[in-house]
Design an enzyme around this catalytic site. Structure first.
Site, PDB file in Angstrom:
ATOM      1  N   TYR A 100       0.838  -1.201   0.000  1.00 47.06           N
ATOM      2  CA  TYR A 100       0.000   0.000   0.000  1.00 47.06           C
ATOM      3  C   TYR A 100       0.870   1.247   0.000  1.00 47.06           C
ATOM      4  O   TYR A 100       2.068   1.206   0.293  1.00 47.06           O
ATOM      5  CB  TYR A 100      -0.937   0.010   1.216  1.00 47.06           C
ATOM      6  CG  TYR A 100      -0.242   0.178   2.548  1.00 47.06           C
ATOM      7  CD1 TYR A 100      -0.039   1.444   3.100  1.00 47.06           C
ATOM      8  CD2 TYR A 100       0.204  -0.930   3.269  1.00 47.06           C
ATOM      9  CE1 TYR A 100       0.591   1.610   4.320  1.00 47.06           C
ATOM     10  CE2 TYR A 100       0.833  -0.781   4.492  1.00 47.06           C
ATOM     11  CZ  TYR A 100       1.029   0.489   5.015  1.00 47.06           C
ATOM     12  OH  TYR A 100       1.657   0.645   6.229  1.00 47.06           O
ATOM     13  N   CYS A 101       0.239   2.384  -0.349  1.00 47.46           N
ATOM     14  CA  CYS A 101       0.905   3.691  -0.325  1.00 47.46           C
ATOM     15  C   CYS A 101      -0.171   4.752  -0.135  1.00 47.46           C
ATOM     16  O   CYS A 101      -1.318   4.431   0.160  1.00 47.46           O
ATOM     17  CB  CYS A 101       1.713   3.921  -1.595  1.00 47.46           C
ATOM     18  SG  CYS A 101       0.722   3.898  -3.112  1.00 47.46           S
ATOM     19  N   THR A 102       0.169   6.007  -0.320  1.00 49.41           N
ATOM     20  CA  THR A 102      -0.764   7.099  -0.027  1.00 49.41           C
ATOM     21  C   THR A 102      -1.992   7.079  -0.931  1.00 49.41           C
ATOM     22  O   THR A 102      -3.130   7.046  -0.461  1.00 49.41           O
ATOM     23  CB  THR A 102      -0.058   8.459  -0.161  1.00 49.41           C
ATOM     24  OG1 THR A 102       1.109   8.464   0.644  1.00 49.41           O
ATOM     25  CG2 THR A 102      -0.984   9.594   0.255  1.00 49.41           C
TER      26      THR A 102
ATOM     27  N   CYS B 171       2.434   1.846  -4.850  1.00 48.16           N
ATOM     28  CA  CYS B 171       2.256   0.408  -4.653  1.00 48.16           C
ATOM     29  C   CYS B 171       1.852  -0.280  -5.952  1.00 48.16           C
ATOM     30  O   CYS B 171       2.208  -1.444  -6.188  1.00 48.16           O
ATOM     31  CB  CYS B 171       1.265   0.116  -3.537  1.00 48.16           C
ATOM     32  SG  CYS B 171      -0.359   0.881  -3.679  1.00 48.16           S
TER      33      CYS B 171
ATOM     34  N   ILE C  76      -4.169   4.628   0.801  1.00 48.84           N
ATOM     35  CA  ILE C  76      -4.656   4.981   2.132  1.00 48.84           C
ATOM     36  C   ILE C  76      -5.809   5.978   2.045  1.00 48.84           C
ATOM     37  O   ILE C  76      -6.777   5.893   2.806  1.00 48.84           O
ATOM     38  CB  ILE C  76      -3.507   5.569   2.972  1.00 48.84           C
ATOM     39  CG1 ILE C  76      -2.359   4.567   3.089  1.00 48.84           C
ATOM     40  CG2 ILE C  76      -3.990   5.987   4.359  1.00 48.84           C
ATOM     41  CD1 ILE C  76      -1.023   5.203   3.449  1.00 48.84           C
TER      42      ILE C  76
END
EC number: 1.14.-.-
Length: 310
Positions: A191-193, A198, A220
């Site tokens: 995952y990432c922002t 990702c 996120i």
């Protein structure tokens, strides 16, 4: 495209975070550069848009009409369904200027040949994410930078401790490969922002022979939109690359501020320390800069404070 929200008001700025991995020609990129700059000027937008042969990545802030106009222009050159968009709101402008740039990559990994528009991991929607990461056979990886992870993460996630996304491939070869061999997880989840890092990371892992690779669709920020705080597995706040610094689970500006000397996010406790001088130093960089640097930082801080009072 309907970007209205019944909880917003005319006093709020709209923030649009978006990306798309899609193949563009140089002609298309040149036209977009011209048109997006014109729209930004016309609607007094602020933020950054990056264009490359692999697609687009950006965050912009402004009026609903202005943001809509720019997004509609972008979508005219995109394949339907391949545009990842998140909307949030802020009482103050989130950026200081507007930039549209031609880049080699829309998110820089520094490797040629990756093509996330063709090779990518399994998308996992926000409402399915908890079940995936609660499974002990899932190896959960945070693809963001170390300073982002420091203020918030999913419980149990591995932090590669990278300083920038370019460091990720080296971490994969030096640590992840042996980790997967030893633990033999059923799957990898990343995952990432906002989803872009990702997504590209899954493309890289698949190219390197990893299997059962998953990633959080929309990142996120999408998770905050769609999963209630009572059901959330998130701990802390989410770092963002604009004047808000961090967002809480309600997608509102959080409690962190930024040290303008070293760029690290600071907690309210950090800001009460004797070592903290706004714009000049914090606990992370108190021994990092020279006296000449601090004089320069102090003058910059004075100018910023003067400008904000106008």
């Amino acid at each position: 495209m309907n970007l209205q929200d019944d909880q917003t008001s005319a006093d709020l700025f709209q923030v649009a975070t978006f990306y798309s991995f899609t193949a563009w020609t140089e002609v298309t990129i040149a036209c977009l550069l011209h048109d997006l700059l014109s729209l930004g000027d016309e609607h007094q937008l602020m933020g950054t848009v990056l264009l490359a042969e692999e697609g687009v990545n950006g965050t912009i802030c402004g009026s609903v009409d202005g943001v809509s106009a720019l997004l509609e222009r972008l979508e005219s050159d995109l394949i339907e369904g391949l545009f990842e968009l998140k909307i949030s709101w802020t009482p103050e402008q989130a950026f200081r200027r507007f930039k549209v740039r031609r880049k080699a990559e829309i998110v820089t990994m520094g490797l040629a040949g990756l093509n996330p528009s063709k090779t990518v991991g399994t998308y996992v929607d926000a409402h399915e994410w908890n079940d995936l990461i609660d499974d002990p056979d899932t190896l959960l990886i945070d693809t963001r930078n170390d300073y982002e992870v420091a203020i918030g993460e999913f419980k149990g996630a591995i932090n590669p401790q990278t300083k920038c996304f370019r460091d990720f491939p080296a971490w994969v070869e030096q640590q992840l490969r042996s980790m997967v061999k030893a633990q033999t997880p059923a799957r990898i989840a990343m995952y990432c922002t906002g989803g872009i890092r990702c997504e590209k990371a899954t493309s890289y892992l698949i190219e390197k022979g990893f299997t059962n690779v998953h990633h959080l669709r929309g990142g996120i920020l999408r998770y905050f939109e769609e999963v209630s705080q009572t059901e959330s597995r998130w701990q802390g706040e989410c770092f963002v690359f604009d004047q808000r610094v961090a967002l809480n689970h309600q997608l509102s500006p959080g409690v962190h501020c930024l040290c303008h000397a070293c760029g690290m996010p600071l907690t309210p406790e950090d800001q009460t320390m004797n070592s903290y001088l706004p714009g000049v130093q914090c606990r992370h960089c108190v021994d990092q800069f020279s006296d000449t640097d601090r004089i320069r930082f102090a003058e910059r801080q004075r100018q910023m404070e003067h400008s904000s009072r106008k």
